[in-house]
Motif scaffolding. Sequence first.
Motif, PDB file in Angstrom:
ATOM      1  N   GLY A   1     111.388 116.944  59.088  1.00 24.74           N
ATOM      2  CA  GLY A   1     110.834 115.877  58.276  1.00 24.74           C
ATOM      3  C   GLY A   1     110.578 116.306  56.835  1.00 24.74           C
ATOM      4  N   ARG A   2     110.599 115.328  55.941  1.00 25.52           N
ATOM      5  CA  ARG A   2     110.213 115.600  54.559  1.00 25.52           C
ATOM      6  C   ARG A   2     108.778 116.109  54.509  1.00 25.52           C
ATOM      7  NH1 ARG A   2     113.038 113.320  50.126  1.00 25.52           N
ATOM      8  NH2 ARG A   2     114.899 112.156  50.745  1.00 25.52           N
ATOM      9  N   VAL A   3     108.503 116.987  53.559  1.00 25.97           N
ATOM     10  CA  VAL A   3     107.174 117.570  53.444  1.00 25.97           C
ATOM     11  C   VAL A   3     106.370 116.732  52.453  1.00 25.97           C
ATOM     12  CG1 VAL A   3     105.872 119.683  53.035  1.00 25.97           C
ATOM     13  CG2 VAL A   3     108.190 119.810  53.969  1.00 25.97           C
ATOM     14  N   PHE A   4     105.917 115.573  52.905  1.00 28.07           N
ATOM     15  CA  PHE A   4     105.224 114.645  52.020  1.00 28.07           C
ATOM     16  C   PHE A   4     103.895 115.209  51.526  1.00 28.07           C
ATOM     17  CE2 PHE A   4     107.792 111.394  54.416  1.00 28.07           C
ATOM     18  CZ  PHE A   4     108.557 110.989  53.337  1.00 28.07           C
TER      19      PHE A   4
ATOM     20  N   TYR B   1     106.648 124.952  57.588  1.00 26.44           N
ATOM     21  CA  TYR B   1     107.377 126.135  58.059  1.00 26.44           C
ATOM     22  C   TYR B   1     106.695 126.729  59.291  1.00 26.44           C
ATOM     23  CZ  TYR B   1     109.508 130.790  57.980  1.00 26.44           C
ATOM     24  OH  TYR B   1     110.167 131.957  58.314  1.00 26.44           O
ATOM     25  N   GLU B   2     105.366 126.806  59.248  1.00 26.51           N
ATOM     26  CA  GLU B   2     104.618 127.344  60.387  1.00 26.51           C
ATOM     27  C   GLU B   2     104.851 126.501  61.640  1.00 26.51           C
ATOM     28  OE1 GLU B   2      99.983 128.148  61.791  1.00 26.51           O
ATOM     29  OE2 GLU B   2     100.426 127.616  59.713  1.00 26.51           O
TER      30      GLU B   2
ATOM     31  N   ASN C   1     120.427 124.146  63.424  1.00 28.04           N
ATOM     32  CA  ASN C   1     119.310 123.705  62.585  1.00 28.04           C
ATOM     33  C   ASN C   1     118.857 124.836  61.659  1.00 28.04           C
ATOM     34  OD1 ASN C   1     116.795 122.796  61.560  1.00 28.04           O
ATOM     35  ND2 ASN C   1     116.576 121.427  63.299  1.00 28.04           N
ATOM     36  N   PHE C   2     119.318 124.782  60.412  1.00 27.58           N
ATOM     37  CA  PHE C   2     118.993 125.843  59.466  1.00 27.58           C
ATOM     38  C   PHE C   2     117.520 125.853  59.082  1.00 27.58           C
ATOM     39  CE2 PHE C   2     123.639 125.507  58.322  1.00 27.58           C
ATOM     40  CZ  PHE C   2     123.979 126.738  58.863  1.00 27.58           C
ATOM     41  N   PHE C   3     116.836 124.729  59.192  1.00 22.70           N
ATOM     42  CA  PHE C   3     115.406 124.676  58.888  1.00 22.70           C
ATOM     43  C   PHE C   3     114.617 125.466  59.923  1.00 22.70           C
ATOM     44  CE2 PHE C   3     117.356 120.880  57.139  1.00 22.70           C
ATOM     45  CZ  PHE C   3     116.863 120.878  55.843  1.00 22.70           C
TER      46      PHE C   3
ATOM     47  N   PHE D   1     113.061 128.387  53.551  1.00 23.65           N
ATOM     48  CA  PHE D   1     112.786 127.039  54.035  1.00 23.65           C
ATOM     49  C   PHE D   1     112.586 126.065  52.873  1.00 23.65           C
ATOM     50  CE2 PHE D   1     109.533 123.837  55.000  1.00 23.65           C
ATOM     51  CZ  PHE D   1     110.230 123.079  55.918  1.00 23.65           C
ATOM     52  N   ILE D   2     111.821 126.458  51.885  1.00 28.16           N
ATOM     53  CA  ILE D   2     111.563 125.582  50.738  1.00 28.16           C
ATOM     54  C   ILE D   2     112.868 125.227  50.035  1.00 28.16           C
ATOM     55  CG2 ILE D   2     110.499 125.456  48.445  1.00 28.16           C
ATOM     56  CD1 ILE D   2     108.204 127.170  49.577  1.00 28.16           C
TER      57      ILE D   2
END
Length: 238
Positions: free
Chosen positions: A134-137, A145-146, A217-219, A228-229
Amino acid sequence: MKVTYVKAFNDNYIWVWESAGRAVVVDPGEAVNVVAYLKAEGLALEAILLTHKHDDHIGGVEDMLAEYPGTPIYGPSEVASLTTTQVADGDTFDLLGQTVKVMKTAGHTEEHVSFLTSESWLFCGDALFSAGCGRVFTGDYAAAYEGLQKLRTLDDAVTVFAGHEYTATNLRFALSLDRLSNGVEDLLHKTLREVEALTAKGEASLPTTIARERGINFFMMADSLDEFIQLRQKRDNF
């Protein structure tokens, strides 16, 4: 015992976990089609699970309660006004003969949670998608990431029931990266062909599994917060 889905909006999935004539509904962003499904299948509503506060995941709760008053609702503090039981990381409770463990998987929202059942079913809302996340709103990339690192440690056999049909776009994004070995690129192309064949028939590409996500899934596979960022920001602009 099974899990099926009800489609909502453009690309949402509302998951319905069924056992012996009873059902648990996960993230009812709307109610009409869910109620129709429950009635058509003769299912009694046992509980509602909420992963986070966004309207496309909670917007149908009040209408669900109008049809099924008194239904227990489990969810994090950010949806406290809707819940009968507020849950947090590490909590457990029993539903339909299974134990459900709560995992905090924040970042998309401040208190987003995922639910892992003893049947190895993961209802993860918008924390994890097939080939994506998901987007990091919140702007809290460390929390996102955690959360993914927690999910990364789960058993390969865990079945992942995510909240949206984003798989094809996520795979196309992965194929746009310059970090692909031949084996990974072949796997991504193969998976994309399979996903496109399913969605062309109006079928879901989900659920996926943790084992499958380890390969595409690279994330989830990111080895550092910085990596990750960079991936998440590239995906936001894709």
